[in-house]
Design a protein around this motif. Structure first.
Motif, PDB file in Angstrom:
ATOM      1  N   ASP A  36      -3.575  12.945   3.193  1.00 22.98           N
ATOM      2  CA  ASP A  36      -2.880  13.549   4.418  1.00 22.98           C
ATOM      3  C   ASP A  36      -3.654  14.825   4.840  1.00 22.98           C
ATOM      4  O   ASP A  36      -4.423  15.125   4.092  1.00 22.98           O
ATOM      5  CB  ASP A  36      -1.241  13.869   3.813  1.00 22.98           C
ATOM      6  CG  ASP A  36      -1.390  14.854   2.856  1.00 22.98           C
ATOM      7  OD1 ASP A  36      -2.270  14.928   2.043  1.00 22.98           O
ATOM      8  OD2 ASP A  36      -0.379  15.870   2.727  1.00 22.98           O
ATOM      9  N   ASP A  37      -3.022  15.130   5.914  1.00 20.73           N
ATOM     10  CA  ASP A  37      -3.744  16.444   6.550  1.00 20.73           C
ATOM     11  C   ASP A  37      -2.879  17.199   7.513  1.00 20.73           C
ATOM     12  O   ASP A  37      -1.812  16.371   7.855  1.00 20.73           O
ATOM     13  CB  ASP A  37      -5.045  16.043   7.239  1.00 20.73           C
ATOM     14  CG  ASP A  37      -5.977  17.167   7.218  1.00 20.73           C
ATOM     15  OD1 ASP A  37      -5.698  18.401   7.573  1.00 20.73           O
ATOM     16  OD2 ASP A  37      -7.232  16.769   7.401  1.00 20.73           O
ATOM     17  N   THR A  38      -3.156  18.038   8.396  1.00 17.70           N
ATOM     18  CA  THR A  38      -2.233  18.803   9.103  1.00 17.70           C
ATOM     19  C   THR A  38      -2.093  18.406  10.454  1.00 17.70           C
ATOM     20  O   THR A  38      -3.195  17.711  10.665  1.00 17.70           O
ATOM     21  CB  THR A  38      -2.569  20.318   9.202  1.00 17.70           C
ATOM     22  OG1 THR A  38      -4.011  20.371   9.521  1.00 17.70           O
ATOM     23  CG2 THR A  38      -2.516  21.095   7.837  1.00 17.70           C
ATOM     24  N   VAL A  95       0.732  -1.127  -0.159  1.00 20.32           N
ATOM     25  CA  VAL A  95      -0.036   0.098  -0.021  1.00 20.32           C
ATOM     26  C   VAL A  95       0.940   1.297  -0.008  1.00 20.32           C
ATOM     27  O   VAL A  95       1.636   1.256   0.908  1.00 20.32           O
ATOM     28  CB  VAL A  95      -0.989   0.095   1.200  1.00 20.32           C
ATOM     29  CG1 VAL A  95      -1.876   1.269   1.150  1.00 20.32           C
ATOM     30  CG2 VAL A  95      -1.735  -1.166   1.242  1.00 20.32           C
ATOM     31  N   THR A  96       0.664   2.104  -1.049  1.00 23.17           N
ATOM     32  CA  THR A  96       1.694   3.226  -1.145  1.00 23.17           C
ATOM     33  C   THR A  96       1.012   4.374  -1.898  1.00 23.17           C
ATOM     34  O   THR A  96      -0.100   3.925  -2.845  1.00 23.17           O
ATOM     35  CB  THR A  96       2.825   2.605  -2.013  1.00 23.17           C
ATOM     36  OG1 THR A  96       3.775   3.917  -2.524  1.00 23.17           O
ATOM     37  CG2 THR A  96       2.570   1.953  -3.268  1.00 23.17           C
ATOM     38  N   ILE A  97       1.611   5.401  -2.016  1.00 21.55           N
ATOM     39  CA  ILE A  97       1.034   6.488  -2.917  1.00 21.55           C
ATOM     40  C   ILE A  97       1.814   6.429  -4.044  1.00 21.55           C
ATOM     41  O   ILE A  97       1.521   7.326  -4.901  1.00 21.55           O
ATOM     42  CB  ILE A  97       0.854   7.946  -2.147  1.00 21.55           C
ATOM     43  CG1 ILE A  97       2.310   8.425  -1.589  1.00 21.55           C
ATOM     44  CG2 ILE A  97      -0.188   7.775  -1.420  1.00 21.55           C
ATOM     45  CD1 ILE A  97       2.149   9.724  -1.101  1.00 21.55           C
ATOM     46  N   PHE A  98       2.918   5.857  -4.103  1.00 22.45           N
ATOM     47  CA  PHE A  98       3.706   5.666  -5.507  1.00 22.45           C
ATOM     48  C   PHE A  98       3.951   4.330  -5.890  1.00 22.45           C
ATOM     49  O   PHE A  98       4.908   3.712  -5.867  1.00 22.45           O
ATOM     50  CB  PHE A  98       5.177   6.431  -4.925  1.00 22.45           C
ATOM     51  CG  PHE A  98       5.009   7.618  -4.831  1.00 22.45           C
ATOM     52  CD1 PHE A  98       4.475   8.723  -5.702  1.00 22.45           C
ATOM     53  CD2 PHE A  98       5.403   8.242  -3.636  1.00 22.45           C
ATOM     54  CE1 PHE A  98       4.473  10.073  -5.395  1.00 22.45           C
ATOM     55  CE2 PHE A  98       5.450   9.624  -3.244  1.00 22.45           C
ATOM     56  CZ  PHE A  98       5.184  10.439  -4.160  1.00 22.45           C
ATOM     57  N   MET A 103       2.889  17.162   7.293  1.00 17.93           N
ATOM     58  CA  MET A 103       1.718  16.629   7.161  1.00 17.93           C
ATOM     59  C   MET A 103       1.708  15.149   7.736  1.00 17.93           C
ATOM     60  O   MET A 103       2.767  14.306   7.758  1.00 17.93           O
ATOM     61  CB  MET A 103       1.040  16.687   5.606  1.00 17.93           C
ATOM     62  CG  MET A 103       1.192  17.854   4.942  1.00 17.93           C
ATOM     63  SD  MET A 103      -0.112  19.042   5.744  1.00 17.93           S
ATOM     64  CE  MET A 103      -1.477  18.453   4.885  1.00 17.93           C
ATOM     65  N   VAL A 104       0.273  14.662   8.041  1.00 20.68           N
ATOM     66  CA  VAL A 104       0.415  13.149   8.741  1.00 20.68           C
ATOM     67  C   VAL A 104      -0.495  12.549   7.841  1.00 20.68           C
ATOM     68  O   VAL A 104      -1.635  13.077   7.259  1.00 20.68           O
ATOM     69  CB  VAL A 104      -0.116  13.230   9.877  1.00 20.68           C
ATOM     70  CG1 VAL A 104      -0.390  12.059  10.650  1.00 20.68           C
ATOM     71  CG2 VAL A 104       0.627  14.267  10.866  1.00 20.68           C
ATOM     72  N   MET A 105      -0.300  11.021   7.432  1.00 21.25           N
ATOM     73  CA  MET A 105      -1.389  10.274   6.853  1.00 21.25           C
ATOM     74  C   MET A 105      -2.591  10.086   7.314  1.00 21.25           C
ATOM     75  O   MET A 105      -2.448   9.699   8.625  1.00 21.25           O
ATOM     76  CB  MET A 105      -0.547   9.133   6.101  1.00 21.25           C
ATOM     77  CG  MET A 105       0.691   9.589   5.356  1.00 21.25           C
ATOM     78  SD  MET A 105       1.404   8.077   4.564  1.00 21.25           S
ATOM     79  CE  MET A 105       0.456   7.656   3.364  1.00 21.25           C
ATOM     80  N   ARG A 106      -3.659  10.517   6.901  1.00 18.94           N
ATOM     81  CA  ARG A 106      -4.888  10.336   7.466  1.00 18.94           C
ATOM     82  C   ARG A 106      -5.292   8.755   7.674  1.00 18.94           C
ATOM     83  O   ARG A 106      -4.827   7.872   6.904  1.00 18.94           O
ATOM     84  CB  ARG A 106      -6.301  10.739   6.556  1.00 18.94           C
ATOM     85  CG  ARG A 106      -6.052  12.207   6.215  1.00 18.94           C
ATOM     86  CD  ARG A 106      -7.097  12.743   5.142  1.00 18.94           C
ATOM     87  NE  ARG A 106      -8.235  12.040   5.463  1.00 18.94           N
ATOM     88  CZ  ARG A 106      -9.098  11.654   4.458  1.00 18.94           C
ATOM     89  NH1 ARG A 106      -8.743  12.050   3.101  1.00 18.94           N
ATOM     90  NH2 ARG A 106     -10.253  11.227   4.619  1.00 18.94           N
ATOM     91  N   PRO A 107      -5.925   8.638   8.821  1.00 19.10           N
ATOM     92  CA  PRO A 107      -6.240   7.143   9.089  1.00 19.10           C
ATOM     93  C   PRO A 107      -7.401   6.452   8.152  1.00 19.10           C
ATOM     94  O   PRO A 107      -7.159   5.225   7.775  1.00 19.10           O
ATOM     95  CB  PRO A 107      -6.887   6.980  10.474  1.00 19.10           C
ATOM     96  CG  PRO A 107      -7.296   8.404  10.827  1.00 19.10           C
ATOM     97  CD  PRO A 107      -6.579   9.508   9.762  1.00 19.10           C
ATOM     98  N   THR A 162      -9.599   6.591  -1.037  1.00 14.66           N
ATOM     99  CA  THR A 162     -10.239   7.906  -0.605  1.00 14.66           C
ATOM    100  C   THR A 162     -11.479   8.077  -1.341  1.00 14.66           C
ATOM    101  O   THR A 162     -12.024   7.718  -2.223  1.00 14.66           O
ATOM    102  CB  THR A 162      -9.157   9.071  -1.211  1.00 14.66           C
ATOM    103  OG1 THR A 162      -8.991   9.222  -2.610  1.00 14.66           O
ATOM    104  CG2 THR A 162      -7.710   8.989  -0.317  1.00 14.66           C
ATOM    105  N   SER A 163     -12.131   9.237  -0.811  1.00 16.79           N
ATOM    106  CA  SER A 163     -13.332   9.430  -1.138  1.00 16.79           C
ATOM    107  C   SER A 163     -13.980  11.075  -1.537  1.00 16.79           C
ATOM    108  O   SER A 163     -14.900  11.069  -2.182  1.00 16.79           O
ATOM    109  CB  SER A 163     -14.493   8.927  -0.066  1.00 16.79           C
ATOM    110  OG  SER A 163     -14.262   9.557   1.054  1.00 16.79           O
ATOM    111  N   ASP A 164     -12.737  11.729  -1.502  1.00 19.67           N
ATOM    112  CA  ASP A 164     -13.125  13.052  -1.750  1.00 19.67           C
ATOM    113  C   ASP A 164     -12.473  13.491  -3.129  1.00 19.67           C
ATOM    114  O   ASP A 164     -11.699  12.451  -3.770  1.00 19.67           O
ATOM    115  CB  ASP A 164     -12.306  14.182  -0.875  1.00 19.67           C
ATOM    116  CG  ASP A 164     -10.681  13.984  -0.861  1.00 19.67           C
ATOM    117  OD1 ASP A 164     -10.324  12.638  -0.476  1.00 19.67           O
ATOM    118  OD2 ASP A 164     -10.050  14.859  -1.032  1.00 19.67           O
ATOM    119  N   ARG A 165     -12.708  14.341  -3.820  1.00 14.28           N
ATOM    120  CA  ARG A 165     -12.372  14.505  -5.246  1.00 14.28           C
ATOM    121  C   ARG A 165     -10.967  14.784  -5.443  1.00 14.28           C
ATOM    122  O   ARG A 165     -10.559  14.497  -6.389  1.00 14.28           O
ATOM    123  CB  ARG A 165     -13.062  15.973  -5.332  1.00 14.28           C
ATOM    124  CG  ARG A 165     -13.453  16.451  -6.955  1.00 14.28           C
ATOM    125  CD  ARG A 165     -14.289  17.402  -7.072  1.00 14.28           C
ATOM    126  NE  ARG A 165     -14.358  18.641  -6.663  1.00 14.28           N
ATOM    127  CZ  ARG A 165     -13.582  19.662  -6.875  1.00 14.28           C
ATOM    128  NH1 ARG A 165     -13.350  19.428  -8.057  1.00 14.28           N
ATOM    129  NH2 ARG A 165     -13.428  20.772  -6.167  1.00 14.28           N
TER     130      ARG A 165
END
Ligand code: SAM
Length: 240
Positions: A55-57, A11-14, A65-69, A47-50
């Motif tokens: 990540d988020d602050t 699981v990765t963003i790259f 930034m921190v990776m969202r759960p 993810t479910s947003d556009r």
């Protein structure tokens, strides 16, 4: 995948970073042969947003930034099910705060049938991902990488080459560094003389017992010189 093979989900963003490894050299051959089933997953697919935000602050402020759960836990549970006794996969987060990865652990993982490797980025992952979905945290050393991908590749390569059928000559794993509790000695190939340095005569003697003795002695000497800590009983680190 072969019944004695291993499935590894990453699981990765790259995911693209893994592609050349999946198709090249030993790992590429093991994937083609069905011994390793390496599946790459783009975290953004959970993810479910556009904007497909992962990540988020950080709460409490601070840099990065921190990776969202939510996407991470959804991805892990889709691939391995919820954490608990019915989970058959081992879900591992790459993290500089994890247990140090070493050969003994690679040997153990080579017997597993299913690993899920989770790669962090930014400042790391929300702590609740670790508490709710991760089985163990793995560090590849005391330094900080920009992301877990290189660390995951190190784990994948160290583990998969130990699976029967992956290496052309399984004997090479038996004598190499760490496998025997020590480092391996030096290697030579042709030419017999290179820039005035000659290959030790014993290696050209054809005497297999003498060669085996020489190699064992070289391994002992190399280990004593470079890593005297190897093979020492636990609790004697002060002697390093
Ligand atoms: N803020 C974190 C800390 O100080 O512990 C470091 C985060 S690092 C910049 C981003 C990601 O890289 C981590 O979440 C982890 O997945 C990966 N990573 C960095 N160093 C690593 C190491 N030594 N072993 C395994 N993974 C590592």
């Amino acid at each position: 995948m072969r019944s004695d093979g291993i499935r590894i989900d990453v699981v990765t963003i790259f995911p693209g970073l893994f592609e050349p490894f999946r198709t090249t050299a030993l790992l590429g051959a093991a994937c083609s042969a069905g011994i390793v089933d390496l599946r790459l997953h783009d975290l953004r697919d959970w993810t479910s947003d556009r904007h497909r935000t992962v990540d988020d602050t950080p709460y409490g402020g601070g840099p990065g930034m921190v990776m969202r759960p939510e996407p991470l836990v959804d991805a892990i549970e889709a691939l391995a099910g919820p954490r608990g006794k019915d989970r058959t996969a081992r879900v591992m987060l790459l993290s500089p705060q994890g247990r140090r990865f070493e050969q003994g652990w690679a040997r153990e993982l080579a017997h597993e049938r299913h690993l899920v490797l989770v790669c962090g980025r930014y400042e790391g992952v929300d702590q609740r991902v670790i508490e709710t979905a991760i089985d163990e945290e793995v560090s590849i050393g005391d330094y900080v990488l920009a992301g877990g991908e290189v660390a995951a590749l190190a784990v994948i390569e160290a583990v998969t080459r130990l699976i029967p059928g992956v290496m052309g000559n399984p004997e090479s794993a038996e004598t190499e560094s760490f496998q025997t509790g020590q480092l391996e000695g030096p290697h030579y190939t042709r030419p017999a003389v290179f820039r005035g340095f000659e290959v030790p005569a014993v290696l050209r003697s054809g005497d297999h017992q003498a060669i085996a003795r020489w190699r064992a002695e070289q391994a002992r000497n190399t280990t004593q010189r470079r890593r005297p800590d190897l093979g020492r009983p636990a609790g004697r680190e002060d002697e390093r």
